[in-house]
Design a protein around this motif. Structure first.
Motif, short mmCIF file in Angstrom:
data_model
loop_
_atom_site.label_atom_id
_atom_site.label_comp_id
_atom_site.label_asym_id
_atom_site.label_seq_id
_atom_site.Cartn_x
_atom_site.Cartn_y
_atom_site.Cartn_z
N GLY A 50 30.31 47.90 43.74
CA GLY A 50 30.08 47.04 42.59
C GLY A 50 29.26 47.70 41.50
N SER A 51 28.99 49.00 41.62
CA SER A 51 28.15 49.68 40.62
C SER A 51 29.01 50.32 39.55
N SER A 52 28.52 50.29 38.31
CA SER A 52 29.29 50.98 37.26
C SER A 52 28.70 52.34 36.97
N SER A 53 27.43 52.58 37.32
CA SER A 53 26.90 53.93 37.13
C SER A 53 25.98 54.30 38.28
N VAL A 54 26.15 55.53 38.76
CA VAL A 54 25.38 56.01 39.90
C VAL A 54 24.79 57.37 39.53
N VAL A 55 23.53 57.57 39.88
CA VAL A 55 22.91 58.88 39.69
C VAL A 55 22.47 59.40 41.05
N ILE A 56 22.83 60.63 41.35
CA ILE A 56 22.43 61.23 42.62
C ILE A 56 21.32 62.26 42.35
N ARG A 81 30.78 65.59 46.96
CA ARG A 81 31.96 65.62 46.09
C ARG A 81 32.96 64.54 46.48
N GLU A 82 33.16 64.35 47.79
CA GLU A 82 34.10 63.32 48.24
C GLU A 82 33.68 61.94 47.75
N LEU A 83 32.39 61.65 47.90
CA LEU A 83 31.86 60.37 47.43
C LEU A 83 32.06 60.25 45.92
N HIS A 84 31.75 61.35 45.22
CA HIS A 84 31.88 61.42 43.77
C HIS A 84 33.31 61.04 43.35
N GLU A 85 34.30 61.64 44.01
CA GLU A 85 35.69 61.40 43.64
C GLU A 85 36.09 59.95 43.88
N LEU A 86 35.69 59.43 45.05
CA LEU A 86 36.05 58.04 45.37
C LEU A 86 35.43 57.07 44.37
N LEU A 87 34.16 57.33 44.04
CA LEU A 87 33.49 56.42 43.11
C LEU A 87 34.12 56.49 41.73
N GLU A 88 34.47 57.71 41.31
CA GLU A 88 35.08 57.85 39.98
C GLU A 88 36.43 57.14 39.93
N LYS A 89 37.16 57.23 41.02
CA LYS A 89 38.45 56.54 41.08
C LYS A 89 38.26 55.04 40.89
N ASN A 90 37.11 54.60 41.38
CA ASN A 90 36.77 53.18 41.32
C ASN A 90 36.23 52.79 39.93
N GLY A 91 36.14 53.78 39.03
CA GLY A 91 35.65 53.50 37.69
C GLY A 91 34.15 53.63 37.54
N THR A 92 33.49 54.16 38.55
CA THR A 92 32.03 54.33 38.48
C THR A 92 31.69 55.67 37.85
N GLU A 93 30.70 55.66 36.98
CA GLU A 93 30.25 56.92 36.40
C GLU A 93 29.26 57.57 37.37
N ALA A 102 21.82 63.83 55.86
CA ALA A 102 22.44 63.56 54.56
C ALA A 102 23.96 63.63 54.63
N LYS A 103 24.45 64.65 55.32
CA LYS A 103 25.90 64.85 55.38
C LYS A 103 26.56 63.71 56.17
N ALA A 104 25.97 63.38 57.33
CA ALA A 104 26.55 62.35 58.18
C ALA A 104 26.56 61.00 57.46
N VAL A 105 25.46 60.68 56.79
CA VAL A 105 25.38 59.40 56.09
C VAL A 105 26.45 59.33 55.01
N LEU A 106 26.58 60.41 54.24
CA LEU A 106 27.57 60.41 53.15
C LEU A 106 28.98 60.28 53.70
N GLN A 107 29.26 61.01 54.76
CA GLN A 107 30.61 60.95 55.34
C GLN A 107 30.91 59.54 55.83
N ASN A 108 29.87 58.91 56.38
CA ASN A 108 30.00 57.54 56.84
C ASN A 108 30.34 56.61 55.67
N ILE A 109 29.60 56.76 54.57
CA ILE A 109 29.86 55.92 53.39
C ILE A 109 31.27 56.17 52.88
N VAL A 110 31.64 57.45 52.85
CA VAL A 110 32.96 57.82 52.32
C VAL A 110 34.06 57.18 53.16
#
Lengths: 96, 462
Positions: free
Chosen positions: B301-307, B323-335, B447-455
């Motif tokens: 539900g976020s429109s902009s995310v900063v990492i 990067r995987e998270l980045h791509e998925l979020l961008e596809k979703n229209g998130t900056e 960090a990697k495991a958490v991100l992969q989980n979110i992805v």
């Protein structure tokens, strides 16, 4: 001899100024490649090592010179390769 | 004829080096610039091989082959996460080469040429002391980064006085040698002091201060090469040494400014690692915890995310998961953007290289001062393996030992996710009030495991 010293300082000081001007304009984005590039460039000590390793100054000089040639070559070869490898990765995204 | 050829090629090499470095001021021209510098180097080396003083090539060829065989893997196969270690090692090689050339030159002038002018002796002295301290200092830095030596500052009573004593005695020996150059014992004692100095100077410096130390060692390596240039009357060495020395010094200044510390404090402060005064009640304060699926829902539900990446991202090798998270979020229209603190990681620009490696376009990597005004408008800020660079104490708590250090105002975002392995404090050893804020959610794990989980949760939800 004093002329040599003064001439050397001329070059040294002016290079510092030039370097300062250029390097302060390098964006933080490229600070790691900057470090590896200056590292590769400072491998120029290879030219001094070559003369020591190949000259007729005795066994000790040849031995130390050869190690110096190897060390400096590592920096030259490895430094340029890794800098290029890093810079290849910096890409601009698709136009949005 | 050869001499003219040599001078001309050295001159051209110097010009190419300066042009090459100017290329580095823009990402677009950087590669070409480094290529130009490479041509300069080749030119200088080839011309030197024709030098009249060189009579045998046998040892030169052996040195060149050994160096190339080690240099190629060091250039091509070292993973980007290991860049700080690699840079530290190459400073060590640079310092060693210069120191050995200095020692060999002294020895040959002493026994073969027989002439040791005051000027030559002074320059050689500086060359050897700086070169040897760069060598051992860089090896120490490498050991600390690699974990062979404890990253914690190692101190003993009277350490600064002891180091000061080594510095003074090597300088005294240097001055003595200028007037009595034939006393070779003094020369070798001075060289040994240089080697010791490198060890003792880096020993008390903690892991988080490595960016400054690596830059300073870069600077010393350059100055040593410049001193060699003075001794050998070689202008291209003076120029390169000055460029390298100046660059290292400038970067060291930028780094210590980004930590709000003075050089003196970094070098002699033995900061970081041990428990200080301001982090007691860590366990008792309540924290809010989120599971990866909660994070995923919020991000949808976020429109902009900063990492905000930090050294933890490098350790976990999480840049590709980012990067995987980045791509998925961008596809979703998130900056998606990245907030890069100057001292995030273990060397200047460390985070940028890692993210570039993961194919993240560089215009998404935003410097601290630029992103801070935008953060209050950001829906979610993901703090990924960073700690001290987002610690609000640095901004709000005058009693904190990091007070005054510029930080990324992650806490200004509407929601902050802190991905962290445990509640352990950062490298500065200070508690982080960010973790207890109402708008902060802790996400525990690698960090990697958490991100992969979110992805994977995002993929399921899509």
């Amino acid at each position: 001899m004093p002329e040599k010293l003064i001439f050397g300082f001329y070059i040294f000081t002016l290079s510092i100024f030039v370097g300062y001007q250029i390097i302060s304009k390098v964006p933080a984005l490229l600070h790691t490649p900057l470090m590896s590039a200056t590292n590769a460039i400072s491998g120029i000590s290879l030219v001094a090592s070559l003369v020591v390793a190949g000259g007729k100054y005795g066994h000790l000089s040849t031995m130390l010179g050869t190690i110096a040639v190897a060390s400096a070559t590592i920096n030259v070869v490895g430094g340029f390769l890794i800098t290029d490898r890093m810079l290849k990765m910096f890409k601009k995204g698709p136009k949005s | 004829m050869n001499l003219i050829l040599l001078s001309v090629s050295y001159f051209l090499a110097s010009v190419l080096f300066v042009l090459g470095l100017s290329g580095l001021t823009k990402p677009k021209t950087a590669r070409r610039g480094v290529g130009l510098a490479g041509v300069g180097m080749l030119l200088a080396v080839l011309a030197t091989l024709l030098h009249q003083d060189i009579i045998t090539y046998q040892w030169i060829i052996i040195g060149l082959i050994v160096g190339t065989l080690i240099g190629i893997p060091m250039g091509l196969w070292i993973p980007m996460t290991k860049m700080p270690e690699r840079i530290a090692l190459s400073h060590a090689f640079g310092g060693l080469a210069v120191a050995l050339v200095g020692i060999a030159k002294y020895w040959s002038h002493l026994h073969v040429d027989g002439e040791l002018s005051k000027f030559f002796m002074g320059a050689i002295g500086f060359e050897v002391v700086l070169g040897s301290l760069t060598f051992t200092g860089s090896l120490m830095a490498f050991g600390k980064l690699q974990g062979v030596i404890s990253g914690k500052p190692m101190t003993f009573k009277g350490q600064n006085q002891f180091n000061f004593l080594i510095v003074v005695s090597s300088l005294v020996l240097l001055v003595y040698l200028v007037f009595h150059p034939h006393l070779s014992t003094a020369f070798f004692v001075m060289a040994c002091l240089g080697f010791c100095l490198g060890i003792f100077l880096v020993l008390p410096i903690g892991g988080a201060d490595m960016p400054v130390v690596i830059c300073l060692l870069n600077s010393y390596a350059g100055l040593a090469a410049a001193a060699a240039g003075f001794a050998l009357d070689n202008n291209v060495l003076i120029i390169c040494g000055a460029l390298d020395g100046g660059s290292g010094f400038l970067l060291a200044m930028l780094m210590s400014r980004a930590m709000n510390r003075s050089f003196r404090n970094v070098l002699f402060g033995a900061f970081g690692g041990e428990v200080g005064g301001d982090q007691v009640a860590t366990q008792n304060k309540p924290i809010l915890q989120f599971a990866p699926e909660d994070v995923m829902e919020y991000l949808q539900g976020s429109s902009s995310v900063v990492i905000v990446p930090g050294y933890g991202m490098a350790v976990a090798q999480a840049q590709h998961a980012v990067r995987e998270l980045h791509e998925l979020l961008e596809k979703n229209g998130t900056e998606v953007r990245y907030a890069i603190h100057p001292v995030a990681g273990r060397m200047p620009g460390h985070m940028n290289v890692l993210l570039a490696e993961a194919n993240i376009p560089y215009e998404k990597l935003i410097e601290m001062d630029e992103i801070n005004p935008d953060l209050p408008k950001v829906d979610a800020c993901i703090v990924l393996g960073a700690n001290d660079v987002v610690n609000p104490s640095a901004r709000d708590d005058p009693k904190s030992s990091i007070y005054g250090m510029p930080i990324i105002n992650a806490d200004a975002a509407r929601m902050v996710f802190v991905v962290k392995r445990s509640m352990a404090s950062g490298f500065a050893g200070i508690d982080n009030p960010l973790f207890y804020k109402d708008n902060t959610r802790m996400v525990f794990g690698d960090a990697k495991a958490v991100l992969q989980n979110i992805v994977s949760k995002l993929k399921e939800a899509a």
